[in-house]
Design a protein around this motif. Structure first.
Motif, PDB file in Angstrom:
ATOM      1  N   VAL A  59       0.824  -1.207   0.000  1.00  0.00           N
ATOM      2  CA  VAL A  59       0.000   0.000   0.000  1.00  0.00           C
ATOM      3  C   VAL A  59       0.863   1.264   0.000  1.00  0.00           C
ATOM      4  CG1 VAL A  59      -0.268  -0.010   2.518  1.00  0.00           C
ATOM      5  CG2 VAL A  59      -2.010   1.095   1.112  1.00  0.00           C
ATOM      6  N   GLY A  60       2.172   1.110   0.338  1.00  0.00           N
ATOM      7  CA  GLY A  60       3.082   2.265   0.350  1.00  0.00           C
ATOM      8  C   GLY A  60       3.616   2.580  -1.039  1.00  0.00           C
ATOM      9  N   TRP A  61       3.726   3.881  -1.329  1.00  0.00           N
ATOM     10  CA  TRP A  61       4.270   4.340  -2.614  1.00  0.00           C
ATOM     11  C   TRP A  61       5.758   4.635  -2.472  1.00  0.00           C
ATOM     12  CZ3 TRP A  61       1.132   6.315  -6.903  1.00  0.00           C
ATOM     13  CH2 TRP A  61      -0.238   6.183  -6.694  1.00  0.00           C
ATOM     14  N   GLY A  62       6.522   4.346  -3.514  1.00  0.00           N
ATOM     15  CA  GLY A  62       7.928   4.734  -3.547  1.00  0.00           C
ATOM     16  C   GLY A  62       8.395   4.776  -4.988  1.00  0.00           C
ATOM     17  N   PRO A  63       8.821   5.931  -5.464  1.00  0.00           N
ATOM     18  CA  PRO A  63       9.140   6.077  -6.894  1.00  0.00           C
ATOM     19  C   PRO A  63      10.477   5.462  -7.314  1.00  0.00           C
ATOM     20  CG  PRO A  63       9.578   8.136  -5.750  1.00  0.00           C
ATOM     21  CD  PRO A  63       9.002   7.200  -4.738  1.00  0.00           C
ATOM     22  N   GLN A  64      11.277   4.986  -6.341  1.00  0.00           N
ATOM     23  CA  GLN A  64      12.623   4.506  -6.680  1.00  0.00           C
ATOM     24  C   GLN A  64      12.544   3.216  -7.515  1.00  0.00           C
ATOM     25  OE1 GLN A  64      11.363   4.476  -3.574  1.00  0.00           O
ATOM     26  NE2 GLN A  64      12.335   6.108  -2.410  1.00  0.00           N
ATOM     27  N   PRO A  65      13.465   3.060  -8.485  1.00  0.00           N
ATOM     28  CA  PRO A  65      13.546   1.787  -9.216  1.00  0.00           C
ATOM     29  C   PRO A  65      13.926   0.663  -8.244  1.00  0.00           C
ATOM     30  CG  PRO A  65      14.996   3.463 -10.178  1.00  0.00           C
ATOM     31  CD  PRO A  65      14.493   4.010  -8.891  1.00  0.00           C
ATOM     32  N   LEU A  66      13.556  -0.569  -8.587  1.00  0.00           N
ATOM     33  CA  LEU A  66      13.778  -1.668  -7.650  1.00  0.00           C
ATOM     34  C   LEU A  66      15.249  -2.060  -7.538  1.00  0.00           C
ATOM     35  CD1 LEU A  66      10.650  -3.938  -8.178  1.00  0.00           C
ATOM     36  CD2 LEU A  66      11.201  -2.491  -6.247  1.00  0.00           C
ATOM     37  N   GLY A  67      15.853  -2.549  -8.624  1.00  0.00           N
ATOM     38  CA  GLY A  67      17.282  -2.873  -8.572  1.00  0.00           C
ATOM     39  C   GLY A  67      17.612  -4.095  -7.746  1.00  0.00           C
ATOM     40  N   PHE A  68      16.671  -5.044  -7.636  1.00  0.00           N
ATOM     41  CA  PHE A  68      16.997  -6.308  -6.986  1.00  0.00           C
ATOM     42  C   PHE A  68      16.203  -7.432  -7.645  1.00  0.00           C
ATOM     43  CE2 PHE A  68      13.684  -4.329  -4.370  1.00  0.00           C
ATOM     44  CZ  PHE A  68      12.725  -5.332  -4.324  1.00  0.00           C
ATOM     45  N   ASN A  69      16.623  -8.641  -7.361  1.00  0.00           N
ATOM     46  CA  ASN A  69      16.055  -9.830  -7.991  1.00  0.00           C
ATOM     47  C   ASN A  69      14.721 -10.183  -7.328  1.00  0.00           C
ATOM     48  OD1 ASN A  69      15.522 -12.424  -8.824  1.00  0.00           O
ATOM     49  ND2 ASN A  69      17.602 -13.173  -8.546  1.00  0.00           N
ATOM     50  N   ILE A  70      13.661 -10.323  -8.127  1.00  0.00           N
ATOM     51  CA  ILE A  70      12.382 -10.705  -7.523  1.00  0.00           C
ATOM     52  C   ILE A  70      12.062 -12.190  -7.745  1.00  0.00           C
ATOM     53  CG2 ILE A  70      11.418  -8.360  -7.548  1.00  0.00           C
ATOM     54  CD1 ILE A  70       9.631  -9.335  -9.920  1.00  0.00           C
ATOM     55  N   ASP A  71      13.083 -12.972  -8.066  1.00  0.00           N
ATOM     56  CA  ASP A  71      12.859 -14.420  -8.175  1.00  0.00           C
ATOM     57  C   ASP A  71      12.274 -15.053  -6.908  1.00  0.00           C
ATOM     58  OD1 ASP A  71      13.566 -14.556 -10.778  1.00  0.00           O
ATOM     59  OD2 ASP A  71      15.559 -15.419 -10.468  1.00  0.00           O
ATOM     60  N   PRO A  72      12.591 -14.564  -5.692  1.00  0.00           N
ATOM     61  CA  PRO A  72      11.957 -15.160  -4.512  1.00  0.00           C
ATOM     62  C   PRO A  72      10.428 -15.136  -4.559  1.00  0.00           C
ATOM     63  CG  PRO A  72      13.802 -13.788  -3.837  1.00  0.00           C
ATOM     64  CD  PRO A  72      13.631 -13.572  -5.313  1.00  0.00           C
ATOM     65  N   LEU A  73       9.879 -14.147  -5.259  1.00  0.00           N
ATOM     66  CA  LEU A  73       8.422 -14.084  -5.437  1.00  0.00           C
ATOM     67  C   LEU A  73       7.913 -15.362  -6.109  1.00  0.00           C
ATOM     68  CD1 LEU A  73       5.984 -11.947  -5.238  1.00  0.00           C
ATOM     69  CD2 LEU A  73       6.406 -11.593  -7.671  1.00  0.00           C
ATOM     70  N   VAL A  74       8.682 -15.820  -7.116  1.00  0.00           N
ATOM     71  CA  VAL A  74       8.317 -17.035  -7.850  1.00  0.00           C
ATOM     72  C   VAL A  74       8.669 -18.273  -7.023  1.00  0.00           C
ATOM     73  CG1 VAL A  74       8.681 -18.321  -9.996  1.00  0.00           C
ATOM     74  CG2 VAL A  74       8.778 -15.809 -10.009  1.00  0.00           C
ATOM     75  N   GLN A  75       9.890 -18.289  -6.533  1.00  0.00           N
ATOM     76  CA  GLN A  75      10.401 -19.458  -5.821  1.00  0.00           C
ATOM     77  C   GLN A  75       9.551 -19.806  -4.598  1.00  0.00           C
ATOM     78  OE1 GLN A  75      14.310 -18.894  -4.221  1.00  0.00           O
ATOM     79  NE2 GLN A  75      14.717 -21.073  -3.986  1.00  0.00           N
ATOM     80  N   LYS A  76       9.087 -18.774  -3.877  1.00  0.00           N
ATOM     81  CA  LYS A  76       8.307 -18.997  -2.666  1.00  0.00           C
ATOM     82  C   LYS A  76       6.802 -18.984  -2.931  1.00  0.00           C
ATOM     83  CE  LYS A  76      10.021 -16.788   1.129  1.00  0.00           C
ATOM     84  NZ  LYS A  76      10.708 -15.710   1.900  1.00  0.00           N
ATOM     85  N   ASN A  77       6.410 -18.814  -4.198  1.00  0.00           N
ATOM     86  CA  ASN A  77       4.992 -18.893  -4.552  1.00  0.00           C
ATOM     87  C   ASN A  77       4.176 -17.825  -3.789  1.00  0.00           C
ATOM     88  OD1 ASN A  77       3.421 -21.395  -6.057  1.00  0.00           O
ATOM     89  ND2 ASN A  77       2.087 -20.244  -4.697  1.00  0.00           N
ATOM     90  N   ILE A  78       4.753 -16.627  -3.716  1.00  0.00           N
ATOM     91  CA  ILE A  78       4.150 -15.549  -2.915  1.00  0.00           C
ATOM     92  C   ILE A  78       3.107 -14.801  -3.734  1.00  0.00           C
ATOM     93  CG2 ILE A  78       4.658 -13.332  -1.782  1.00  0.00           C
ATOM     94  CD1 ILE A  78       7.530 -14.541  -1.316  1.00  0.00           C
ATOM     95  N   THR A  79       2.012 -14.415  -3.090  1.00  0.00           N
ATOM     96  CA  THR A  79       1.025 -13.530  -3.708  1.00  0.00           C
ATOM     97  C   THR A  79       1.398 -12.088  -3.390  1.00  0.00           C
ATOM     98  OG1 THR A  79      -0.709 -15.179  -3.404  1.00  0.00           O
ATOM     99  CG2 THR A  79      -1.420 -12.916  -3.813  1.00  0.00           C
ATOM    100  N   LEU A  80       1.664 -11.292  -4.433  1.00  0.00           N
ATOM    101  CA  LEU A  80       1.968  -9.868  -4.258  1.00  0.00           C
ATOM    102  C   LEU A  80       0.772  -9.065  -4.759  1.00  0.00           C
ATOM    103  CD1 LEU A  80       3.803  -7.427  -3.700  1.00  0.00           C
ATOM    104  CD2 LEU A  80       4.839  -7.775  -5.948  1.00  0.00           C
ATOM    105  N   GLN A  81       0.173  -8.308  -3.862  1.00  0.00           N
ATOM    106  CA  GLN A  81      -1.074  -7.595  -4.172  1.00  0.00           C
ATOM    107  C   GLN A  81      -0.902  -6.109  -3.919  1.00  0.00           C
ATOM    108  OE1 GLN A  81      -4.507  -8.747  -4.978  1.00  0.00           O
ATOM    109  NE2 GLN A  81      -4.613  -6.537  -5.302  1.00  0.00           N
ATOM    110  N   GLY A  82      -1.166  -5.287  -4.929  1.00  0.00           N
ATOM    111  CA  GLY A  82      -1.222  -3.844  -4.717  1.00  0.00           C
ATOM    112  C   GLY A  82      -2.561  -3.461  -4.119  1.00  0.00           C
TER     113      GLY A  82
END
Length: 341
Positions: free
Chosen positions: A262-285
């Motif tokens: 729910v928090g906004w932040g305009p900065q680019p990410l610059g990190f690997n989001i493979d853990p999202l896939v590997q851990k089968n995580i639900t990411l919800q805006g």
């Protein structure tokens, strides 16, 4: 009739001042609201410090967390009358024909314009409000609390609608601003064990979270997340205004867990989001809110099940907006509330 207003007049840093403005003229489907109280939001501060990431229609009166009494009713308005105690949603302009609006999700209409950036907001005595976004405020709920319905609705949407909390879950909230503390309190109401995470300079605001029965953590939340079985917490609510907290959330959450951002932040990410896939995580805006959420939150506030009083750091006249903004900006108070003069 002229009234003092807190006006954001240009995109440069610090471009906010008190101006005398005329009372607005209402249309057939509008009401004129005499503002009783208006909350200061982080987005008001961002426009003042010029680190916001949304288009602003300068000059504009700030303020979108407000309540008051109706003093004039447009000729086509039904079900509302002078003297009614109300709060208003933020979606001042929407397209009735947009597919999102037709689904009842007008908060996600891309053409939506809100108070305080798209149209004049409520940091003044009178504000023009479309009658479609009004909600009754019961007599027992003071306006100082009722004006904070809006951030409570943001929290409700992030925690209840866009997450999946079960009683006994362990939930971590990142970021101890207004929304973070309200999200933590809402997660407690859902039956979760909650830890709110911040930095050393957040100590005062974290203390307030303890009043809602939350654990508070300064620094590394991993031990708390892994305390039960070593796998991580059930869910993370990211209410911090920086992108890097998503990386922390991915580390803290357990496999098949969820993150509600729910928090906004305009900065680019610059990190690997493979853990999202590997851990089968639900990411919800989670963005904003709509009519049924407002009705539910007003019921929670009116019944006393949800109490916003711990976060209110003071009430200032709008002419002293600068002090109210500064105290919130420095983290001395969680939420400043203004009252028109």
């Amino acid at each position: 009739m002229k009234s003092a207003a807190v006006v954001n007049y240009a995109p440069e840093k610090g471009s906010v001042e008190i101006r005398e403005i005329e009372s607005p003229t209402i249309g057939a489907e509008d009401v004129l609201l005499e503002v009783a109280n208006v909350g200061v939001c982080g987005s008001d501060l961002h426009q003042w410090t010029a680190d916001h990431s949304w288009p602003v229609n300068y000059p504009v009166v700030l303020g979108h967390e407000f309540g008051g009494r109706i003093v004039e009713v447009g000729k086509d308005v039904e079900h509302w009358k002078e003297g009614d105690r109300v709060v208003s949603e933020t979606a001042a302009i929407i397209s009735r024909d947009n597919p999102m609006t037709r689904r009842g999700l007008y908060n996600l209409d891309p053409t939506r314009k809100g108070f305080g950036y798209g149209v004049n907001g409520a940091m003044t005595k009178y504000v023009k409000v479309p009658s479609r976004i009004l909600h009754h405020v019961p007599d027992q709920l003071p306006f100082e609390q009722a004006c904070l319905t809006e951030p409570c609705c943001v929290a409700y949407n992030a925690v209840v609608k866009n997450a999946r909390i079960e009683p006994g879950d362990r939930v971590i909230v990142l970021g101890p601003g207004t929304i973070g503390i309200l999200c933590a309190a809402m997660a407690r109401l859902c039956g979760a064990e909650v830890a709110l995470v911040g930095l050393p300079q957040d100590a005062h605001r974290l203390e307030i979270a303890k009043q809602y029965g939350c654990e508070v953590i300064i620094g590394d939340a991993k031990p708390w997340a892994q305390q039960r079985d070593g796998l991580g917490c059930d869910g993370v609510i990211d209410a911090a205004g920086a992108s890097i907290t998503l990386k922390i959330a991915l580390e803290l959450v357990r496999p098949a867990g969820w993150i509600s951002k729910v928090g906004w932040g305009p900065q680019p990410l610059g990190f690997n989001i493979d853990p999202l896939v590997q851990k089968n995580i639900t990411l919800q805006g989670s963005f904003s809110h709509n009519w049924p959420i407002w009705e539910r939150v007003i019921a929670l506030l009116s019944s006393g099940q949800f109490d916003v009083r711990p976060i209110i750091g003071g009430v200032w006249p709008v002419t002293e907006w600068h002090e109210a903004f500064e105290k919130m900006h420095k983290g001395e108070v969680v939420k400043s509330v203004l009252r028109p003069v």
